[in-house]
Design an enzyme around this catalytic site. Structure first.
Site, PDB file in Angstrom:
ATOM      1  N   SER A 173       0.828  -1.202   0.000  1.00 33.40           N
ATOM      2  CA  SER A 173       0.000   0.000   0.000  1.00 33.40           C
ATOM      3  C   SER A 173       0.867   1.259   0.000  1.00 33.40           C
ATOM      4  O   SER A 173       1.622   1.493  -0.933  1.00 33.40           O
ATOM      5  CB  SER A 173      -0.965  -0.042   1.192  1.00 33.40           C
TER       6      SER A 173
ATOM      7  N   ASP B 238      -5.855  -3.939  -1.783  1.00 30.17           N
ATOM      8  CA  ASP B 238      -4.756  -3.590  -0.882  1.00 30.17           C
ATOM      9  C   ASP B 238      -4.078  -4.824  -0.296  1.00 30.17           C
ATOM     10  O   ASP B 238      -4.735  -5.689   0.303  1.00 30.17           O
ATOM     11  CB  ASP B 238      -5.327  -2.723   0.245  1.00 30.17           C
TER      12      ASP B 238
END
Length: 293
Positions: A38, A151
């Site tokens: 991320s 993610d």
């Protein structure tokens, strides 16, 4: 010593990674491998591409929420990652590929349909970073070919094990423990202009959903981090104090940088010991790691 650095996720908290990298460089650490999830993938990709910490800081200071707020039309998120893609491509070029970067790099995402971790060690840098940063609920999944990615923090918040598999002899992890709400709830700090724009573009109900999602992923992330570390224990973990920073608090750049620097300076003796390890010490540590498994 082939040093690897694993950078965790955390939205705006990820700017703390720059503070950590700055102190590591000043301490003489030569980073050969960098893995990121991320926000860690965003910073990691720029650093692996040869951008200096100062250059990345200047880039980060130009970021605004409006750059990332491209409304999603698929119904799978509030926004798309098109804005993030434009940022990466403008800095590294549309054709930038992971395998051509000066430093070895991997971005971690999750295949939504296969429900498995995906480690991007080759291919488009922009694709990999966007996939790794597609925070569920806020960003729609990133489609690459016929696969949908979200993610990487949902399965691997701080990818130490990936750095180990890529050949790192020593690993330093930077863990942001990203389980805070979308915007900080500390004190009575008013929303800035960028946050007001976000509030206008999304209903209160949607923002509540994202906040609950962020908290839930953070709770899961703590257990996942501990499990991962039993399988590939880093040699050192740095914990910047960014708990009062929300995922979208991009106006707190100075605070994040300072937190990253302070947390890394606090463990400088351990860093010096790690980067000065002899070949024998490295071999002994590898044997201990195998025995732990």
């Amino acid at each position: 010593m082939k040093l690897g650095v694993a950078l965790g996720g955390g939205g705006a908290k990820g700017i703390a990674h720059l503070g950590a990298l700055r102190v590591l460089e000043a301490a003489g650490a030569s980073i050969a491998i960098i893995t990121g999830t991320s926000a860690g993938a965003i910073v990691g990709a720029l650093y692996a591409a040869g951008k200096s910490v100062d250059e990345i800081e200047r880039i980060a200071r130009r970021w605004t929420l409006r750059q990332f707020l491209t409304l999603d039309r698929t119904g799978m998120g509030m926004f798309s990652t098109d804005g993030l893609r434009q940022v990466i491509e403008s800095e590294l070029g549309r054709d930038a590929r992971i395998e051509n970067l000066p430093r070895r790099f991997a971005a971690i995402a999750v295949d939504l349909d296969a429900q498995t971790e995906m480690v991007f060690e080759s291919g488009s840098v922009a694709d990999a970073v966007c996939a790794s940063a597609a925070f569920p609920g806020f960003f729609a999944p990133v489609i690459i070919g016929e696969r949908r990615f979200i993610d990487g923090g949902t399965l691997n918040p701080v990818p130490c094990d990936v750095a180990r598999r890529m050949g790192a002899d020593g690993i330093i992890a930077v863990d942001l423990s990203a389980d805070e709400p979308v915007f900080t709830t500390a004190g009575d700090r008013p929303l800035n202009r960028e946050q007001i724009i976000t509030a206008i573009l999304s209903t209160a109900e949607k923002r509540k959903i994202v906040r609950v999602t962020a908290r839930a992923i953070g709770i899961m992330g703590r257990a996942i981090r501990e499990y991962r570390r039993t399988r590939a224990r880093p040699d050192l973990v740095i914990y910047p104090n960014v708990q009062n920073v929300g995922l979208l608090d991009f106006d707190l750049t100075n605070e994040c940088l300072a937190a990253g620097e302070a947390a890394t300076r606090a463990v400088l003796p351990q860093i010096q010991n790690l980067i000065s390890d002899s070949r024998w010490q490295i071999t002994a540590r590898k044997i201990k790691q195998k025995l732990r498994r």
